[in-house]
Write a protein that holds these residues in place. Structure first.
Motif, PDB file in Angstrom:
ATOM      1  N   ASN A   1      -7.668  45.823  13.665  1.00 40.44           N
ATOM      2  CA  ASN A   1      -6.169  45.669  13.738  1.00 40.44           C
ATOM      3  C   ASN A   1      -5.507  45.432  12.378  1.00 40.44           C
ATOM      4  O   ASN A   1      -4.453  46.245  12.021  1.00 40.44           O
ATOM      5  N   CYS A   2      -5.952  44.419  11.680  1.00 33.52           N
ATOM      6  CA  CYS A   2      -5.252  44.180  10.530  1.00 33.52           C
ATOM      7  C   CYS A   2      -5.325  45.211   9.353  1.00 33.52           C
ATOM      8  O   CYS A   2      -4.487  45.757   8.635  1.00 33.52           O
ATOM      9  N   CYS A   3      -6.602  45.909   9.469  1.00 30.64           N
ATOM     10  CA  CYS A   3      -6.834  46.909   8.543  1.00 30.64           C
ATOM     11  C   CYS A   3      -5.828  48.212   8.828  1.00 30.64           C
ATOM     12  O   CYS A   3      -5.334  48.656   7.886  1.00 30.64           O
ATOM     13  N   VAL A   4      -5.742  48.738  10.240  1.00 33.09           N
ATOM     14  CA  VAL A   4      -4.988  49.719  10.585  1.00 33.09           C
ATOM     15  C   VAL A   4      -3.520  49.221  10.131  1.00 33.09           C
ATOM     16  O   VAL A   4      -2.856  50.139   9.727  1.00 33.09           O
ATOM     17  N   ARG A   5      -3.152  48.204  10.465  1.00 32.36           N
ATOM     18  CA  ARG A   5      -1.749  47.575  10.121  1.00 32.36           C
ATOM     19  C   ARG A   5      -1.536  47.880   8.714  1.00 32.36           C
ATOM     20  O   ARG A   5      -0.333  48.354   8.133  1.00 32.36           O
ATOM     21  N   SER A   6      -2.519  47.417   7.662  1.00 31.43           N
ATOM     22  CA  SER A   6      -2.087  47.638   6.326  1.00 31.43           C
ATOM     23  C   SER A   6      -2.322  48.914   6.021  1.00 31.43           C
ATOM     24  O   SER A   6      -1.309  49.208   4.909  1.00 31.43           O
ATOM     25  N   LEU A   7      -3.083  49.868   6.387  1.00 25.90           N
ATOM     26  CA  LEU A   7      -3.063  51.181   6.176  1.00 25.90           C
ATOM     27  C   LEU A   7      -1.831  51.748   6.466  1.00 25.90           C
ATOM     28  O   LEU A   7      -1.078  52.731   5.409  1.00 25.90           O
ATOM     29  N   ALA A   8      -1.129  51.477   7.622  1.00 25.60           N
ATOM     30  CA  ALA A   8      -0.231  52.065   7.966  1.00 25.60           C
ATOM     31  C   ALA A   8       1.173  51.527   6.961  1.00 25.60           C
ATOM     32  O   ALA A   8       2.342  52.323   6.859  1.00 25.60           O
ATOM     33  N   GLN A   9       0.985  50.656   6.556  1.00 19.55           N
ATOM     34  CA  GLN A   9       1.890  50.031   5.488  1.00 19.55           C
ATOM     35  C   GLN A   9       1.854  50.446   3.877  1.00 19.55           C
ATOM     36  O   GLN A   9       2.386  49.971   3.127  1.00 19.55           O
ATOM     37  N   GLY A  10       0.859  51.340   3.793  1.00 20.92           N
ATOM     38  CA  GLY A  10       0.648  51.969   2.492  1.00 20.92           C
ATOM     39  C   GLY A  10      -0.499  51.730   1.685  1.00 20.92           C
ATOM     40  O   GLY A  10      -0.829  52.154   0.719  1.00 20.92           O
ATOM     41  N   VAL A  11      -1.473  50.651   2.297  1.00 18.83           N
ATOM     42  CA  VAL A  11      -2.830  50.332   1.479  1.00 18.83           C
ATOM     43  C   VAL A  11      -3.581  51.565   1.749  1.00 18.83           C
ATOM     44  O   VAL A  11      -3.579  52.220   2.625  1.00 18.83           O
ATOM     45  N   THR A  12      -4.334  52.181   0.595  1.00 19.30           N
ATOM     46  CA  THR A  12      -4.860  53.400   0.688  1.00 19.30           C
ATOM     47  C   THR A  12      -6.169  53.009   1.375  1.00 19.30           C
ATOM     48  O   THR A  12      -6.495  53.971   2.069  1.00 19.30           O
ATOM     49  N   THR A  13      -6.976  52.140   1.239  1.00 23.84           N
ATOM     50  CA  THR A  13      -8.271  51.794   2.108  1.00 23.84           C
ATOM     51  C   THR A  13      -8.601  50.518   2.305  1.00 23.84           C
ATOM     52  O   THR A  13      -7.972  49.529   1.846  1.00 23.84           O
TER      53      THR A  13
ATOM     54  N   GLY B   1      -4.083  41.034   5.327  1.00 26.04           N
ATOM     55  CA  GLY B   1      -3.558  42.429   5.551  1.00 26.04           C
ATOM     56  C   GLY B   1      -1.931  42.567   5.262  1.00 26.04           C
ATOM     57  O   GLY B   1      -1.686  43.568   4.485  1.00 26.04           O
ATOM     58  N   GLU B   2      -1.343  41.500   5.611  1.00 19.52           N
ATOM     59  CA  GLU B   2       0.238  41.673   5.246  1.00 19.52           C
ATOM     60  C   GLU B   2       0.413  41.427   3.795  1.00 19.52           C
ATOM     61  O   GLU B   2       1.263  42.132   3.340  1.00 19.52           O
ATOM     62  N   LEU B   3      -0.322  40.654   3.154  1.00 13.80           N
ATOM     63  CA  LEU B   3       0.035  40.294   1.882  1.00 13.80           C
ATOM     64  C   LEU B   3      -0.487  41.480   1.005  1.00 13.80           C
ATOM     65  O   LEU B   3       0.340  41.753   0.158  1.00 13.80           O
ATOM     66  N   ALA B   4      -1.895  42.109   1.263  1.00 11.25           N
ATOM     67  CA  ALA B   4      -2.086  43.248   0.695  1.00 11.25           C
ATOM     68  C   ALA B   4      -1.001  44.516   0.859  1.00 11.25           C
ATOM     69  O   ALA B   4      -0.770  45.131  -0.194  1.00 11.25           O
ATOM     70  N   ALA B   5      -0.502  44.449   2.042  1.00  5.29           N
ATOM     71  CA  ALA B   5       0.752  45.451   2.169  1.00  5.29           C
ATOM     72  C   ALA B   5       1.826  45.240   1.433  1.00  5.29           C
ATOM     73  O   ALA B   5       2.762  46.014   0.633  1.00  5.29           O
ATOM     74  N   ALA B   6       2.398  43.988   1.501  1.00  3.99           N
ATOM     75  CA  ALA B   6       3.729  43.541   0.701  1.00  3.99           C
ATOM     76  C   ALA B   6       3.571  43.686  -0.762  1.00  3.99           C
ATOM     77  O   ALA B   6       4.416  43.908  -1.575  1.00  3.99           O
ATOM     78  N   LEU B   7       2.150  43.391  -1.271  1.00  7.72           N
ATOM     79  CA  LEU B   7       1.932  43.614  -2.871  1.00  7.72           C
ATOM     80  C   LEU B   7       1.732  45.078  -3.502  1.00  7.72           C
ATOM     81  O   LEU B   7       1.594  45.411  -4.352  1.00  7.72           O
ATOM     82  N   GLY B   8       1.654  45.939  -2.367  1.00 10.86           N
ATOM     83  CA  GLY B   8       1.408  47.255  -2.653  1.00 10.86           C
ATOM     84  C   GLY B   8      -0.204  47.309  -3.159  1.00 10.86           C
ATOM     85  O   GLY B   8      -0.229  48.413  -4.133  1.00 10.86           O
TER      86      GLY B   8
END
Length: 114
Positions: free
Chosen positions: A74-86, A17-24
């Motif tokens: 929780n990781c899904c919610v966090r990644s969405l909050a950081q800009g991941v679309t779905t 989740g953190e990688l997904a967010a960091a990579l946009g």
């Protein structure tokens, strides 16, 4: 492990989740050994196909999301909050689940949206 040999457990879903967010990334997909988020965790037929952050937080507060599904949600919610679309939690036991999730309207689990 650290310099002294102390080993650490890093949750792979959290790292993904953190990688997904960091990579946009546009989409985060977590494979698991259940159908996805269930309305009734004792009924495999009660799959929630799509839900938003507010809905999944309510399910968690109501105790419908429990155990090993909590860190995944929780990781899904966090990644969405950081800009991941779905973010989707899909059943890795299902043949071709990743292709079904990406290439069909039905998907292969639960999709969480912002």
């Amino acid at each position: 492990a650290d310099k002294t040999g102390q080993s650490y457990n890093i949750n792979a879903d959290t790292a993904a989740g953190e990688l997904a967010a960091a990579l946009g990334a546009e989409k985060l997909i977590l494979l698991t050994d259940v159908a996805g988020i269930l309305e009734d965790r004792n009924d495999p037929g009660s799959l929630v196909k799509q839900i938003d952050i507010k809905g999944v937080k309510k399910m968690t507060d109501d105790g419908k999301v429990a155990g090993g599904m909590i860190p995944k949600v929780n990781c899904c919610v966090r990644s969405l909050a950081q800009g991941v679309t779905t973010a989707s939690i899909i059943d890795g036991r299902l043949q071709h689940s990743l292709l079904l999730e990406i290439l069909t309207d039905e998907g292969a689990g639960t999709m969480i949206t912002g």
